[in-house]
Design an enzyme around this catalytic site. Structure first.
Site, PDB file in Angstrom:
ATOM      1  N   LEU A  66      -2.885  -7.986 -11.216  1.00 50.48           N
ATOM      2  CA  LEU A  66      -1.645  -9.024 -12.379  1.00 50.48           C
ATOM      3  C   LEU A  66      -0.543  -9.128 -11.975  1.00 50.48           C
ATOM      4  O   LEU A  66      -0.569  -9.434 -10.031  1.00 50.48           O
ATOM      5  CB  LEU A  66      -1.426  -8.104 -12.119  1.00 50.48           C
ATOM      6  CG  LEU A  66      -2.273  -6.075 -13.312  1.00 50.48           C
ATOM      7  CD1 LEU A  66      -1.075  -5.259 -13.975  1.00 50.48           C
ATOM      8  CD2 LEU A  66      -2.611  -7.065 -14.390  1.00 50.48           C
ATOM      9  N   GLY A 111      -5.599  -5.688  -9.317  1.00 47.18           N
ATOM     10  CA  GLY A 111      -6.049  -6.049 -10.781  1.00 47.18           C
ATOM     11  C   GLY A 111      -7.668  -6.889 -10.550  1.00 47.18           C
ATOM     12  O   GLY A 111      -8.560  -6.703 -11.608  1.00 47.18           O
ATOM     13  N   ASN A 135      -4.666  -1.843  -3.847  1.00 46.73           N
ATOM     14  CA  ASN A 135      -3.164  -1.289  -3.075  1.00 46.73           C
ATOM     15  C   ASN A 135      -2.092  -1.441  -3.668  1.00 46.73           C
ATOM     16  O   ASN A 135      -1.080  -1.494  -3.042  1.00 46.73           O
ATOM     17  CB  ASN A 135      -3.666  -3.391  -1.957  1.00 46.73           C
ATOM     18  CG  ASN A 135      -3.052  -4.482  -2.626  1.00 46.73           C
ATOM     19  OD1 ASN A 135      -3.229  -4.074  -4.060  1.00 46.73           O
ATOM     20  ND2 ASN A 135      -2.009  -5.271  -2.578  1.00 46.73           N
ATOM     21  N   GLU A 136      -2.246  -1.098  -4.905  1.00 50.50           N
ATOM     22  CA  GLU A 136      -0.815  -0.976  -5.479  1.00 50.50           C
ATOM     23  C   GLU A 136       0.424  -0.212  -4.335  1.00 50.50           C
ATOM     24  O   GLU A 136       1.333  -0.502  -4.323  1.00 50.50           O
ATOM     25  CB  GLU A 136      -0.545  -0.241  -6.890  1.00 50.50           C
ATOM     26  CG  GLU A 136      -1.673  -0.648  -7.943  1.00 50.50           C
ATOM     27  CD  GLU A 136      -2.787  -0.888  -8.117  1.00 50.50           C
ATOM     28  OE1 GLU A 136      -3.245  -0.926  -6.825  1.00 50.50           O
ATOM     29  OE2 GLU A 136      -3.244  -1.880  -8.633  1.00 50.50           O
TER      30      GLU A 136
HETATM   31  N1  CO8 Z   1       0.811 -12.521  -8.941  1.00 48.35           N
HETATM   32  C1  CO8 Z   1       1.496 -14.032  -8.621  1.00 48.35           C
HETATM   33  N2  CO8 Z   1       1.883 -13.972  -7.961  1.00 48.35           N
HETATM   34  C2  CO8 Z   1       0.952 -14.176  -7.085  1.00 48.35           C
HETATM   35  C3  CO8 Z   1       0.336 -13.215  -6.266  1.00 48.35           C
HETATM   36  C4  CO8 Z   1      -0.144 -12.015  -7.901  1.00 48.35           C
HETATM   37  N3  CO8 Z   1      -0.743 -11.477  -8.532  1.00 48.35           N
HETATM   38  N4  CO8 Z   1      -1.031 -13.313  -5.287  1.00 48.35           N
HETATM   39  C5  CO8 Z   1      -0.153 -14.423  -4.839  1.00 48.35           C
HETATM   40  N5  CO8 Z   1       0.343 -15.263  -5.579  1.00 48.35           N
HETATM   41  C6  CO8 Z   1       1.139 -16.724  -5.398  1.00 48.35           C
HETATM   42  C7  CO8 Z   1       1.876 -16.305  -4.118  1.00 48.35           C
HETATM   43  O1  CO8 Z   1       3.458 -16.271  -4.376  1.00 48.35           O
HETATM   44  C8  CO8 Z   1       1.974 -17.863  -3.773  1.00 48.35           C
HETATM   45  O2  CO8 Z   1       2.546 -18.217  -4.282  1.00 48.35           O
HETATM   46  P1  CO8 Z   1       3.567 -20.099  -3.743  1.00 48.35           P
HETATM   47  O3  CO8 Z   1       2.872 -20.827  -3.724  1.00 48.35           O
HETATM   48  O4  CO8 Z   1       4.111 -20.295  -4.909  1.00 48.35           O
HETATM   49  O5  CO8 Z   1       3.866 -19.292  -2.138  1.00 48.35           O
HETATM   50  C9  CO8 Z   1       0.166 -18.018  -4.051  1.00 48.35           C
HETATM   51  O6  CO8 Z   1       0.021 -17.409  -5.156  1.00 48.35           O
HETATM   52  C10 CO8 Z   1      -0.406 -18.141  -3.949  1.00 48.35           C
HETATM   53  O7  CO8 Z   1      -0.589 -17.506  -2.761  1.00 48.35           O
HETATM   54  P2  CO8 Z   1      -0.962 -17.087  -0.876  1.00 48.35           P
HETATM   55  O8  CO8 Z   1      -0.317 -18.375  -0.329  1.00 48.35           O
HETATM   56  O9  CO8 Z   1      -1.034 -16.038  -0.702  1.00 48.35           O
HETATM   57  O10 CO8 Z   1      -2.577 -17.573  -0.835  1.00 48.35           O
HETATM   58  P3  CO8 Z   1      -4.011 -16.687  -0.247  1.00 48.35           P
HETATM   59  O11 CO8 Z   1      -4.592 -18.010  -0.613  1.00 48.35           O
HETATM   60  O12 CO8 Z   1      -3.381 -16.569   1.094  1.00 48.35           O
HETATM   61  O13 CO8 Z   1      -3.915 -15.486  -0.363  1.00 48.35           O
HETATM   62  C11 CO8 Z   1      -4.396 -13.323  -1.901  1.00 48.35           C
HETATM   63  C12 CO8 Z   1      -4.324 -15.156  -1.562  1.00 48.35           C
HETATM   64  C13 CO8 Z   1      -5.550 -12.965  -1.163  1.00 48.35           C
HETATM   65  C14 CO8 Z   1      -4.407 -12.869  -3.842  1.00 48.35           C
HETATM   66  C15 CO8 Z   1      -3.309 -13.356  -2.021  1.00 48.35           C
HETATM   67  O14 CO8 Z   1      -2.127 -14.048  -2.346  1.00 48.35           O
HETATM   68  C16 CO8 Z   1      -2.506 -12.180  -2.009  1.00 48.35           C
HETATM   69  O15 CO8 Z   1      -2.840 -10.629  -1.282  1.00 48.35           O
HETATM   70  N6  CO8 Z   1      -2.007 -11.740  -3.282  1.00 48.35           N
HETATM   71  C17 CO8 Z   1      -1.272 -10.330  -3.855  1.00 48.35           C
HETATM   72  C18 CO8 Z   1      -1.987  -9.686  -4.216  1.00 48.35           C
HETATM   73  C19 CO8 Z   1      -1.519  -8.071  -4.839  1.00 48.35           C
HETATM   74  O16 CO8 Z   1      -0.848  -7.502  -4.202  1.00 48.35           O
HETATM   75  N7  CO8 Z   1      -1.803  -7.849  -5.721  1.00 48.35           N
HETATM   76  C20 CO8 Z   1      -1.206  -7.584  -6.811  1.00 48.35           C
HETATM   77  C21 CO8 Z   1      -0.520  -7.232  -7.778  1.00 48.35           C
HETATM   78  S1  CO8 Z   1      -0.608  -5.441  -8.868  1.00 48.35           S
HETATM   79  C22 CO8 Z   1      -1.306  -4.775  -9.721  1.00 48.35           C
HETATM   80  O17 CO8 Z   1      -1.944  -6.390 -10.113  1.00 48.35           O
HETATM   81  C23 CO8 Z   1      -1.767  -4.269 -10.805  1.00 48.35           C
HETATM   82  C24 CO8 Z   1      -0.023  -2.963 -10.499  1.00 48.35           C
HETATM   83  C25 CO8 Z   1      -0.543  -1.918 -11.892  1.00 48.35           C
HETATM   84  C26 CO8 Z   1       1.163  -1.248 -11.802  1.00 48.35           C
HETATM   85  C27 CO8 Z   1       1.532  -0.264 -11.676  1.00 48.35           C
HETATM   86  C28 CO8 Z   1       2.213   0.306 -12.643  1.00 48.35           C
HETATM   87  C29 CO8 Z   1       3.722  -0.189 -12.293  1.00 48.35           C
END
Ligand code: CO8
Length: 259
Positions: A66, A111, A135-136
């Protein structure tokens, strides 16, 4: 509008390949989730479409889950609409009558993991740099009961409890070991393997397979259907808490600083 969901339908095999294309990380924004639901519904009612391969147009990343910015500093109405769209994605994909195969060609947290877990079968690129999991808790948030149900459906309650408490991300080999994915193949074989596995699943008569799938999944789906509004209220009140907003902000800052 700008298409973020690319669909290629092969009339001869009855298989659609759906690619998520939202660079850089395929985060799931409201707009994308809406487009996803519409595209999926179209395929669902297309009698010529029997199978769906779900994958990413971005190499190295299946989906970052998400979009965290959709859950930060927005209005109550926005949170409601966003959460309804997340629910809709899950209801449609987990409940699909088609054979659904996830071609997980990169990292797949939260997500992204949920999306792939909704499918009937998961093939992941054999690269330990790619990780998958819910990983929430690492973000200070809680995966809702239907995320938990979906994971339990696949890996059982013991592994789910540990994974959810720890917010554990599994590198591809570990994901295979716990059964979170079904098969690892070299990166350049993910799509062709998905097509081959699909052919095998499609050799079973549709009606028998669909009734069987529904028998197993319907009770899980009904749990959310019965309390959809309560689940939305729950999400909105949780995500609106100042402490939760703070946790998400800290997590986002850490993501950006990592560079
Ligand atoms: N949302 C928004 N922006 C994001 C997200 C995300 N989920 N993930 C990454 N980005 C952004 C980064 O901040 C970065 O932005 P910027 O270029 O402006 O600095 C850009 O995308 C690129 O990210 P990375 O440099 O980290 O890219 P990498 O190729 O190194 O890594 C990954 C990619 C592995 C995907 C890494 O970005 C990562 O681990 N992201 C976090 C993912 C995460 O933790 N997602 C959890 C989302 S929560 C969810 O899905 C369920 C929620 C349920 C709700 C619960 C009820 C309360």
């Amino acid at each position: 509008s700008n298409n973020k969901i690319l669909v290629e339908m092969d009339e001869s095999t009855g298989v659609a390949v759906m690619k998520i294309k939202n660079p850089p990380v395929n985060s799931l924004r409201l707009e994308l989730l809406t487009e996803f639901a519409i595209s999926l519904e179209k395929l669902e009612i297309d009698r010529g479409c029997r199978g769906l391969i779900l994958t990413s147009a971005s190499p190295k990343i299946f989906s970052a889950g998400l979009d965290i910015t959709e859950m930060c500093g927005k209005s109550t109405e926005h949170y409601e609409a966003f959460w309804r769209a997340v629910q809709e994605m899950w209801l449609k994909l987990f409940g699909s009558n088609m054979v659904t195969i996830a071609a997980v060609n990169g990292s797949s947290p939260a997500g992204g993991c949920l999306m792939s877990m909704c499918c009937d079968y998961r093939i992941m690129a054999d690269n330990p740099k790619y990780a998958i999991g819910l990983n929430e808790t690492q973000l200070g948030i809680v995966a809702p009961f239907w995320f938990k149900d979906t994971m339990m459906h696949i890996v059982g309650s013991r592994v789910t409890e540990q994974s959810l408490q720890l917010g554990q991300m599994y590198p591809a080999p570990a994901a295979l070991k716990i059964g979170l994915v079904d098969q690892l193949v070299p990166e350049d074989k993910v799509q062709s393997t998905a097509a081959a596995v699909m052919a095998q699943w499609l050799s079973v008569p549709d009606h028998a397979r669909q009734i069987t799938k529904s028998m197993i999944r319907k009770p899980i789906i009904d749990r959310l259907v019965k309390q959809r509004e309560a689940d939305i209220n729950n999400f909105v009140s949780f995500i609106s808490k100042e402490s939760i907003q703070k946790s998400l902000q800290v997590y986002m800052d850490r993501l950006k600083q990592k560079k």
